[in-house]
Design a protein around this motif. Structure first.
Motif, PDB file in Angstrom:
ATOM      1  N   THR A 161       0.965  -1.245   0.133  1.00 38.81           N
ATOM      2  CA  THR A 161      -0.001   0.124  -0.101  1.00 38.81           C
ATOM      3  C   THR A 161       0.952   1.177   0.253  1.00 38.81           C
ATOM      4  O   THR A 161       1.881   1.332   0.842  1.00 38.81           O
ATOM      5  N   ASP A 162       0.664   2.150  -0.994  1.00 39.49           N
ATOM      6  CA  ASP A 162       1.521   3.416  -1.156  1.00 39.49           C
ATOM      7  C   ASP A 162       0.795   4.519  -0.061  1.00 39.49           C
ATOM      8  O   ASP A 162      -0.301   4.797   0.080  1.00 39.49           O
ATOM      9  N   LYS A 163       1.695   5.010   0.826  1.00 34.02           N
ATOM     10  CA  LYS A 163       1.507   5.943   1.780  1.00 34.02           C
ATOM     11  C   LYS A 163       2.330   7.140   1.452  1.00 34.02           C
ATOM     12  O   LYS A 163       3.289   7.302   1.161  1.00 34.02           O
ATOM     13  N   ILE A 164       1.660   8.446   2.028  1.00 35.15           N
ATOM     14  CA  ILE A 164       2.135   9.762   1.837  1.00 35.15           C
ATOM     15  C   ILE A 164       1.991  10.476   3.054  1.00 35.15           C
ATOM     16  O   ILE A 164       0.824  10.352   3.564  1.00 35.15           O
ATOM     17  N   LEU A 165       2.684  11.472   3.130  1.00 40.51           N
ATOM     18  CA  LEU A 165       2.595  12.529   4.311  1.00 40.51           C
ATOM     19  C   LEU A 165       1.801  13.585   3.413  1.00 40.51           C
ATOM     20  O   LEU A 165       2.101  14.164   2.370  1.00 40.51           O
ATOM     21  N   VAL A 166       0.709  14.163   4.187  1.00 41.49           N
ATOM     22  CA  VAL A 166       0.122  15.320   3.580  1.00 41.49           C
ATOM     23  C   VAL A 166      -0.192  16.160   4.846  1.00 41.49           C
ATOM     24  O   VAL A 166      -0.266  16.177   5.918  1.00 41.49           O
ATOM     25  N   ALA A 167      -0.645  17.434   4.334  1.00 38.04           N
ATOM     26  CA  ALA A 167      -1.172  18.536   5.259  1.00 38.04           C
ATOM     27  C   ALA A 167      -1.858  19.461   4.287  1.00 38.04           C
ATOM     28  O   ALA A 167      -1.778  19.527   2.997  1.00 38.04           O
ATOM     29  N   SER A 168      -2.667  20.211   5.051  1.00 40.46           N
ATOM     30  CA  SER A 168      -3.440  21.589   4.201  1.00 40.46           C
ATOM     31  C   SER A 168      -2.701  22.779   4.060  1.00 40.46           C
ATOM     32  O   SER A 168      -1.774  22.782   4.701  1.00 40.46           O
ATOM     33  N   PRO A 169      -3.115  23.417   2.921  1.00 46.29           N
ATOM     34  CA  PRO A 169      -2.420  24.823   2.707  1.00 46.29           C
ATOM     35  C   PRO A 169      -2.548  25.794   3.742  1.00 46.29           C
ATOM     36  O   PRO A 169      -1.529  26.253   4.222  1.00 46.29           O
ATOM     37  N   SER A 170      -3.518  25.610   4.708  1.00 45.71           N
ATOM     38  CA  SER A 170      -3.633  26.556   5.829  1.00 45.71           C
ATOM     39  C   SER A 170      -2.662  25.981   6.870  1.00 45.71           C
ATOM     40  O   SER A 170      -2.028  27.031   7.389  1.00 45.71           O
ATOM     41  N   TYR A 171      -2.438  24.870   7.285  1.00 45.12           N
ATOM     42  CA  TYR A 171      -1.620  24.372   8.058  1.00 45.12           C
ATOM     43  C   TYR A 171      -0.242  24.857   7.579  1.00 45.12           C
ATOM     44  O   TYR A 171       0.670  25.307   8.540  1.00 45.12           O
ATOM     45  N   LEU A 172       0.084  24.474   6.484  1.00 39.38           N
ATOM     46  CA  LEU A 172       1.502  24.819   6.104  1.00 39.38           C
ATOM     47  C   LEU A 172       1.899  26.240   6.113  1.00 39.38           C
ATOM     48  O   LEU A 172       2.696  26.947   6.371  1.00 39.38           O
ATOM     49  N   ALA A 173       0.628  27.209   5.810  1.00 40.73           N
ATOM     50  CA  ALA A 173       0.882  28.546   5.699  1.00 40.73           C
ATOM     51  C   ALA A 173       1.164  29.092   7.314  1.00 40.73           C
ATOM     52  O   ALA A 173       2.074  29.970   7.377  1.00 40.73           O
ATOM     53  N   ARG A 174       0.769  28.286   8.256  1.00 43.27           N
ATOM     54  CA  ARG A 174       1.006  28.663   9.658  1.00 43.27           C
ATOM     55  C   ARG A 174       2.384  28.192  10.170  1.00 43.27           C
ATOM     56  O   ARG A 174       3.029  28.924  11.037  1.00 43.27           O
ATOM     57  N   HIS A 175       2.702  27.110   9.814  1.00 37.68           N
ATOM     58  CA  HIS A 175       3.706  26.317  10.584  1.00 37.68           C
ATOM     59  C   HIS A 175       4.941  26.141   9.549  1.00 37.68           C
ATOM     60  O   HIS A 175       5.928  25.833   9.980  1.00 37.68           O
ATOM     61  N   GLY A 176       4.750  26.337   8.130  1.00 40.15           N
ATOM     62  CA  GLY A 176       6.081  26.217   7.406  1.00 40.15           C
ATOM     63  C   GLY A 176       6.093  24.825   6.740  1.00 40.15           C
ATOM     64  O   GLY A 176       5.239  23.887   7.299  1.00 40.15           O
ATOM     65  N   MET A 177       6.497  24.721   5.605  1.00 40.03           N
ATOM     66  CA  MET A 177       6.853  23.206   5.005  1.00 40.03           C
ATOM     67  C   MET A 177       7.855  22.782   5.315  1.00 40.03           C
ATOM     68  O   MET A 177       9.173  23.135   5.094  1.00 40.03           O
ATOM     69  N   PRO A 178       7.767  21.437   5.737  1.00 43.07           N
ATOM     70  CA  PRO A 178       9.066  20.601   6.095  1.00 43.07           C
ATOM     71  C   PRO A 178       9.906  20.505   4.999  1.00 43.07           C
ATOM     72  O   PRO A 178       9.575  19.975   3.952  1.00 43.07           O
ATOM     73  N   GLN A 179      11.227  20.293   5.415  1.00 43.42           N
ATOM     74  CA  GLN A 179      12.311  20.134   4.086  1.00 43.42           C
ATOM     75  C   GLN A 179      12.922  18.791   4.308  1.00 43.42           C
ATOM     76  O   GLN A 179      13.225  18.285   3.229  1.00 43.42           O
TER      77      GLN A 179
END
Length: 315
Positions: A161-179
């Motif tokens: 089963t293929d799994k991915i990490l996801v988050a909403s644009p609103s969350y990333l706008a507040r907390h930043g994109m993990p690199q």
């Protein structure tokens, strides 16, 4: 001359857990079964079973012998089934348990097509993420999304089963994109945890696998709930791609750390250990594999010997 009857008796004793239960399953007396096993041990010169007043236990030699004869007996039964399969009407009931989301999004239509092909079979399906005792509850087929198979059951690993990490644009706008994977420890997680999933995230950072335990305000046992909470901006979660696909297309969720793969689970089918599989099991398992084989994106893993796949399969 090999006495197949006592070989089958030995296999039944192992699978049933006692001489009494094996004798009942075979329609014989306990004394007959006990005598035949003793003869087998005498002729081979090897002790196969440790006997106590309360239980039986396989010796190392007995365990190795059982593993060999189990496959042989299954092959013989499969050969017999194939000889008469055209004259057999496959019928009976299958009790199936599968994870909620797998059943809702993936297996429902396959089950319906199977029952159309086999009108004399009935299916009772429970969608659940609970711990299941297959033998005690009389379950025929258990589907799981897991990384570890139960050694007491006969299990076929169907596919990853293929799994991915996801988050909403609103969350990333507040907390930043993990690199990098290490950045996840500074983020809020929505954890998916059940009897088969431990809730941690295992990510490859380019050199080694890292197991991360980010802080989570919400822990759930349902991937759809985890997805919805992520869409609302609560945090980062890990879900199967099929669960996140529509939200990704609609830009409600964004994929994270795509260059750093997650450890994958497998879809498995498990059933009670048997010398041979009943015919209804075989046609069901083969139908599942044929259905999966129609999608070129699915990499099938553990294909049973009795399953025949070809481009002409239609399910």
């Amino acid at each position: 001359m090999i006495d197949l009857n006592r070989v089958q008796m030995f296999a039944q004793v192992v699978e049933q857990g006692s001489f009494t239960a094996a004798a009942k399953a075979l329609g014989l007396t306990k004394a007959t079964v006990s005598r035949k096993i003793a003869e087998l041990e005498l002729d081979t010169g090897v002790i196969l079973l440790f006997r106590t007043t309360r239980s039986l236990k396989l010796t190392d030699a007995g365990n190795a012998y059982y593993n060999r004869v189990q496959r042989i007996l299954m092959d013989l039964k499969n050969a017999e089934d194939k000889l008469s399969s055209s004259q057999l009407m496959v019928k009976g009931n299958l009790r199936i348990v599968c994870p909620i989301e797998l059943g809702q999004l993936f297996l429902g239509r396959i089950f319906a097509r199977f029952l159309t092909h086999y009108p004399d079979i009935t299916i009772d399906v429970e969608l659940s993420n609970r711990q299941v005792d297959v033998v005690e509850e009389g379950i025929d087929i258990l589907f799981q999304i897991t990384s570890v198979a139960n050694p007491s059951l006969q299990t076929f690993e169907v596919m990853y089963t293929d799994k991915i990490l996801v988050a909403s644009p609103s969350y990333l706008a507040r907390h930043g994109m993990p690199q990098r994977p290490e950045d996840l420890s500074c983020h809020q997680a929505i954890k998916l945890k059940s009897t088969h999933i431990d809730g941690s995230w295992t990510v490859f950072d380019g050199k080694e696998w890292l197991t991360l335990e980010p802080e989570a305000q919400l822990t759930v046992n349902n991937v759809t709930l985890a997805r919805e909470a992520a869409i609302e901006g609560l945090g980062i979660t890990v879900v199967p791609s099929i669960i996140a696909q529509q939200a990704l297309e609609d830009k409600l969720l964004l994929p994270l750390l795509e260059d750093f793969p997650l450890a994958q689970n497998k879809i498995t089918m498990s059933m009670p250990q048997r010398v041979y599989l009943p015919r209804k099991y075989q046609v069901f398992i083969e139908f599942i594999y044929r259905a999966m084989s129609q999608n070129p994106e699915y990499q099938l893993l553990d294909i049973p010997d009795f399953v025949t796949l070809s481009v002409s399969n239609h399910v």
